[in-house]
Scaffold this motif. Structure first.
Motif, PDB file in Angstrom:
ATOM      1  N   ALA A  59     -10.934  32.051  85.449  1.00  0.00           N
ATOM      2  CA  ALA A  59      -9.674  31.320  85.322  1.00  0.00           C
ATOM      3  C   ALA A  59      -8.986  31.188  86.679  1.00  0.00           C
ATOM      4  N   LYS A  60      -9.075  32.250  87.489  1.00  0.00           N
ATOM      5  CA  LYS A  60      -8.499  32.207  88.832  1.00  0.00           C
ATOM      6  C   LYS A  60      -9.188  31.151  89.681  1.00  0.00           C
ATOM      7  N   GLU A  61     -10.516  31.093  89.565  1.00  0.00           N
ATOM      8  CA  GLU A  61     -11.257  30.090  90.325  1.00  0.00           C
ATOM      9  C   GLU A  61     -10.911  28.678  89.849  1.00  0.00           C
ATOM     10  N   ARG A  62     -10.775  28.530  88.499  1.00  0.00           N
ATOM     11  CA  ARG A  62     -10.398  27.208  87.971  1.00  0.00           C
ATOM     12  C   ARG A  62      -9.012  26.815  88.447  1.00  0.00           C
ATOM     13  N   LEU A  63      -8.100  27.785  88.481  1.00  0.00           N
ATOM     14  CA  LEU A  63      -6.737  27.508  88.941  1.00  0.00           C
ATOM     15  C   LEU A  63      -6.746  27.071  90.401  1.00  0.00           C
ATOM     16  N   GLU A  64      -7.559  27.760  91.205  1.00  0.00           N
ATOM     17  CA  GLU A  64      -7.639  27.396  92.618  1.00  0.00           C
ATOM     18  C   GLU A  64      -8.243  26.005  92.774  1.00  0.00           C
ATOM     19  N   SER A  65      -9.242  25.694  91.923  1.00  0.00           N
ATOM     20  CA  SER A  65      -9.845  24.372  91.976  1.00  0.00           C
ATOM     21  C   SER A  65      -8.833  23.295  91.584  1.00  0.00           C
TER      22      SER A  65
ATOM     23  N   ASP B 243     -11.132   6.893 115.287  1.00  0.00           N
ATOM     24  CA  ASP B 243     -10.376   8.151 115.248  1.00  0.00           C
ATOM     25  C   ASP B 243      -9.346   8.132 114.139  1.00  0.00           C
ATOM     26  N   ILE B 244      -8.650   6.992 113.979  1.00  0.00           N
ATOM     27  CA  ILE B 244      -7.643   6.894 112.917  1.00  0.00           C
ATOM     28  C   ILE B 244      -8.298   7.043 111.546  1.00  0.00           C
ATOM     29  N   ILE B 245      -9.433   6.332 111.373  1.00  0.00           N
ATOM     30  CA  ILE B 245     -10.123   6.397 110.070  1.00  0.00           C
ATOM     31  C   ILE B 245     -10.628   7.813 109.784  1.00  0.00           C
ATOM     32  N   GLN B 246     -11.182   8.489 110.784  1.00  0.00           N
ATOM     33  CA  GLN B 246     -11.665   9.850 110.588  1.00  0.00           C
ATOM     34  C   GLN B 246     -10.521  10.798 110.242  1.00  0.00           C
ATOM     35  N   ARG B 247      -9.366  10.571 110.895  1.00  0.00           N
ATOM     36  CA  ARG B 247      -8.217  11.419 110.598  1.00  0.00           C
ATOM     37  C   ARG B 247      -7.771  11.223 109.148  1.00  0.00           C
ATOM     38  N   ILE B 248      -7.805   9.977 108.696  1.00  0.00           N
ATOM     39  CA  ILE B 248      -7.420   9.689 107.307  1.00  0.00           C
ATOM     40  C   ILE B 248      -8.433  10.300 106.353  1.00  0.00           C
ATOM     41  N   ARG B 249      -9.722  10.167 106.649  1.00  0.00           N
ATOM     42  CA  ARG B 249     -10.752  10.732 105.782  1.00  0.00           C
ATOM     43  C   ARG B 249     -10.613  12.254 105.694  1.00  0.00           C
ATOM     44  N   GLY B 250     -10.315  12.898 106.829  1.00  0.00           N
ATOM     45  CA  GLY B 250     -10.133  14.346 106.810  1.00  0.00           C
ATOM     46  C   GLY B 250      -8.943  14.761 105.985  1.00  0.00           C
ATOM     47  N   PHE B 251      -7.914  13.916 105.986  1.00  0.00           N
ATOM     48  CA  PHE B 251      -6.703  14.234 105.235  1.00  0.00           C
ATOM     49  C   PHE B 251      -6.906  14.027 103.740  1.00  0.00           C
ATOM     50  N   VAL B 252      -7.661  13.000 103.373  1.00  0.00           N
ATOM     51  CA  VAL B 252      -7.860  12.658 101.963  1.00  0.00           C
ATOM     52  C   VAL B 252      -9.000  13.460 101.359  1.00  0.00           C
ATOM     53  N   GLY B 253     -10.037  13.743 102.138  1.00  0.00           N
ATOM     54  CA  GLY B 253     -11.246  14.338 101.592  1.00  0.00           C
ATOM     55  C   GLY B 253     -10.971  15.621 100.822  1.00  0.00           C
ATOM     56  N   GLN B 254     -11.725  15.830  99.732  1.00  0.00           N
ATOM     57  CA  GLN B 254     -11.502  16.992  98.869  1.00  0.00           C
ATOM     58  C   GLN B 254     -11.915  18.270  99.579  1.00  0.00           C
ATOM     59  N   GLY B 255     -13.077  18.267 100.165  1.00  0.00           N
ATOM     60  CA  GLY B 255     -13.516  19.407 100.946  1.00  0.00           C
ATOM     61  C   GLY B 255     -13.620  20.679 100.133  1.00  0.00           C
ATOM     62  N   LYS B 256     -14.099  21.750 100.746  1.00  0.00           N
ATOM     63  CA  LYS B 256     -14.207  23.045 100.101  1.00  0.00           C
ATOM     64  C   LYS B 256     -13.019  23.888 100.489  1.00  0.00           C
ATOM     65  N   SER B 257     -12.361  24.461  99.482  1.00  0.00           N
ATOM     66  CA  SER B 257     -11.185  25.268  99.744  1.00  0.00           C
ATOM     67  C   SER B 257     -11.615  26.630 100.264  1.00  0.00           C
ATOM     68  N   GLU B 258     -11.435  26.859 101.566  1.00  0.00           N
ATOM     69  CA  GLU B 258     -11.781  28.150 102.141  1.00  0.00           C
ATOM     70  C   GLU B 258     -10.934  28.381 103.386  1.00  0.00           C
ATOM     71  N   ARG B 259     -10.727  29.634 103.691  1.00  0.00           N
ATOM     72  CA  ARG B 259      -9.895  29.979 104.836  1.00  0.00           C
ATOM     73  C   ARG B 259     -10.766  30.190 106.065  1.00  0.00           C
ATOM     74  N   THR B 260     -10.343  29.618 107.148  1.00  0.00           N
ATOM     75  CA  THR B 260     -11.062  29.731 108.412  1.00  0.00           C
ATOM     76  C   THR B 260     -10.065  30.017 109.520  1.00  0.00           C
ATOM     77  N   ALA B 261     -10.576  30.466 110.656  1.00  0.00           N
ATOM     78  CA  ALA B 261      -9.730  30.712 111.818  1.00  0.00           C
ATOM     79  C   ALA B 261      -9.369  29.375 112.460  1.00  0.00           C
ATOM     80  N   GLU B 262      -8.083  29.087 112.580  1.00  0.00           N
ATOM     81  CA  GLU B 262      -7.636  27.791 113.095  1.00  0.00           C
ATOM     82  C   GLU B 262      -6.587  27.961 114.181  1.00  0.00           C
ATOM     83  N   ASP B 263      -6.500  26.933 115.042  1.00  0.00           N
ATOM     84  CA  ASP B 263      -5.451  26.848 116.065  1.00  0.00           C
ATOM     85  C   ASP B 263      -4.224  26.217 115.421  1.00  0.00           C
ATOM     86  N   ALA B 264      -3.138  26.990 115.280  1.00  0.00           N
ATOM     87  CA  ALA B 264      -1.950  26.510 114.571  1.00  0.00           C
ATOM     88  C   ALA B 264      -1.348  25.280 115.258  1.00  0.00           C
TER      89      ALA B 264
END
Length: 528
Positions: free
Chosen positions: A288-294, A360-381
């Motif tokens: 249920a937790k995984e479904r909620l996260e999904s 670049d604009i299109i890739q930025r939009i695709r990255g923003f819209v794309g569903q992707g896999k929900s996971e935490r990674t080390a990022e530059d804030a």
């Protein structure tokens, strides 16, 4: 009539032997019914009486629950405690020895006339206080020897001990039954590990959860065998040291999740002797937790699509500019190709740059819209904020809003789900733009600072700010100040941030409003 002295020297000897057998039987009696059955047959053997009765106290009454006699007595009947000799024994906690019932004022003579009884001995049976009595009756008037009375009273004392033991066993059975019901109701299995012998006791439910036969022997190795190989070392350590908190482990085949909780039990010297605990199958909760996260990730994606829908005209403009410029450069290159090849090549190079900008604009939009896999990674804030600003500025420029980023130098990496945190930032930026309305100064600033093991991001606007009554309900689901709004934006943002170990709150600005949230730094950054 003179009392007859009846002497039978074989009765005491035979009686003591019968009493010993009765004591052995009473020691193993499981309940009151067993005790009564043993007393029923033994009382006549040890006394040579013509009849016996077993009487229980029932409130303010005497209940004659059992009898064994040459004639009918009072089995099944109830009498007031004050109306019969058994009641007198229980009220006074004394034995009654009556050689002739018709000469004793304690006897209700009318009740005895239809019976064979002429003399009797009644002894109380008690645990903390009298709860029963054993009556022995004779068809003749007689005197009683000390040995005879000792036998009957010894049976009464043995019966008292047997009743106390039976009550204790019954209480233990009832407690175990209630515990079993509670464990079943909670979906729990119980186990206990002896640290000295490594012997393990487990309920059938616990064995099943560990993948074992509920009726088969079950030891520590069997328990560990029911846990996934990658989790066994941690589980073994916790079983030996005592579980102090809920711990989740995968089953051996990885298909289920098991939650274990227990505590260490020590002896009088404080030495650990065993670990007791419970196990619960939390597979459904984990799923249920995984479904909620999904679902939450999908909601974030839908929210991004809605945002892009509102940005459609701005995006069209942003894409149109580089495409139009590239087209002009290519037309110029075509005209210049014959008379000035160098100029034509320069125009083609500039057209290529515009296509790269479009990509670049299109890739930025695709990255923003794309569903992707929900996971935490080390990022530059700082980089995360800059990428969001690139999209937000497309709309902001059309609304005459200036957007700025202020970031500390040397910021540590943060451990986040980048896509979800960018959605939070975008929502806060969009809200800030909408909140400024017709304000004379229309400016939004993102500030990024490090605070201990967290990085703080603040979105501040120069609008009129929020009324305190409105601010108090900002993060409640379905509460909104926008016409046609659903009131889930800030509530969802807070849940996203909290799910990643941070906090989101509002601070009044001067002027405007500021929304602040924190995200955790990576473990490596936190320890360095």
């Amino acid at each position: 009539m003179a009392l007859a002295m009846l002497k039978n020297p074989t009765v005491p000897q035979h009686g003591w032997q019968a009493l010993v057998r009765a004591i052995e039987q009473l020691a193993t009696a499981n309940d009151l019914a067993d005790v009564i059955a043993i007393v029923r047959s033994t009382a006549r053997d040890i006394s040579g009486a013509d009849g016996i009765c077993f009487v229980l106290r029932d409130g303010e009454c005497c209940h004659y629950v059992e009898e064994l006699a040459i004639g009918p007595l009072w089995k099944g009947k109830r009498f007031p405690l004050t109306a019969c000799i058994s009641g007198w024994c229980m009220l006074n906690d004394q034995s009654a020895v009556i050689p002739d019932i018709y000469l004793d004022p304690r006897i209700p003579h009318d009740a005895y006339r239809p019976t064979f009884v002429k003399s009797l001995v009644m002894v109380p049976v008690k645990t903390t206080k009298p709860i029963a009595a054993i009556g022995t009756y004779w068809a003749e008037t007689r005197e009683f020897s000390d040995d005879e009375l000792a036998l009957i009273e010894a049976l009464g004392r043995s019966t008292s001990a047997a009743i106390a033991a039976a009550q204790l066993r019954q209480s233990l059975v009832e407690s175990e039954h209630r515990l079993a019901m509670a464990l079943d109701a909670g979906g729990l299995g119980a186990w206990e590990l002896n640290l000295g012998t490594c012997e393990l006791i487990a309920t059938p439910a616990a064995k099943i959860m560990f993948g074992a036969d509920p009726d088969a022997p079950f030891g520590r190795d069997d328990l560990l065998a029911g846990i996934h190989p990658d989790d066994r070392e941690a589980a073994a350590w916790l079983f030996e040291t005592g579980l102090s908190r809920d711990e989740e482990y995968r089953s051996a085949d990885g298909s289920r999740r098991l939650e274990l909780r227990g505590r260490m039990v020590t002896d009088g010297d404080g030495t650990p002797v065993r670990v007791t605990g419970v196990v619960r199958d939390v597979t459904e909760r984990h799923q249920a937790k995984e479904r909620l996260e999904s679902l939450r990730s999908e909601l974030v994606r839908v929210a991004r699509l809605n945002d892009l829908g509102a940005m459609a005209s701005a995006l069209a403009h942003e894409l149109n500019q580089p495409l139009a410029a590239a087209s002009n450069y290519l037309h110029a290159a075509e005209r210049l190709m014959d008379r000035d090849p160098a100029q034509a090549l320069s125009a083609i190079t500039k057209a290529e740059a515009q296509f790269v900008r479009t990509k670049d604009i299109i890739q930025r939009i695709r990255g923003f819209v794309g569903q992707g896999k929900s996971e935490r990674t080390a990022e530059d804030a700082e980089l995360v904020c800059r990428e969001v600003l690139e999209l937000a500025r497309m709309t902001a420029r059309h609304d005459d809003v200036a957007m700025y980023l202020k970031a500390d130098t040397g910021l540590p990496k943060v451990q986040i789900d980048k896509v979800q945190i960018q959605q939070v930032l975008f929502n806060l930026l969009r809200n800030a733009v909408e909140a400024m309305g017709d304000s004379a100064t229309r400016r939004v600033t993102i500030s990024v600072t490090a605070e201990g093991d967290m990085v703080k991001l603040a979105v501040a606007d120069t609008g009129p700010g929020l009324d305190p009554d409105i601010a108090a309900h900002l993060f409640q689901p379905f509460h909104t100040t926008k016409e046609g709004g659903m009131g889930v934006g800030l509530s969802l943002c807070r849940k996203i941030v909290e799910a990643q170990g941070g906090k989101l709150w509002h601070e009044p600005g001067n002027p405007g409003a500021t929304f602040v949230f924190t995200v955790p730094v990576t473990e490596q950054a936190a320890t360095s």
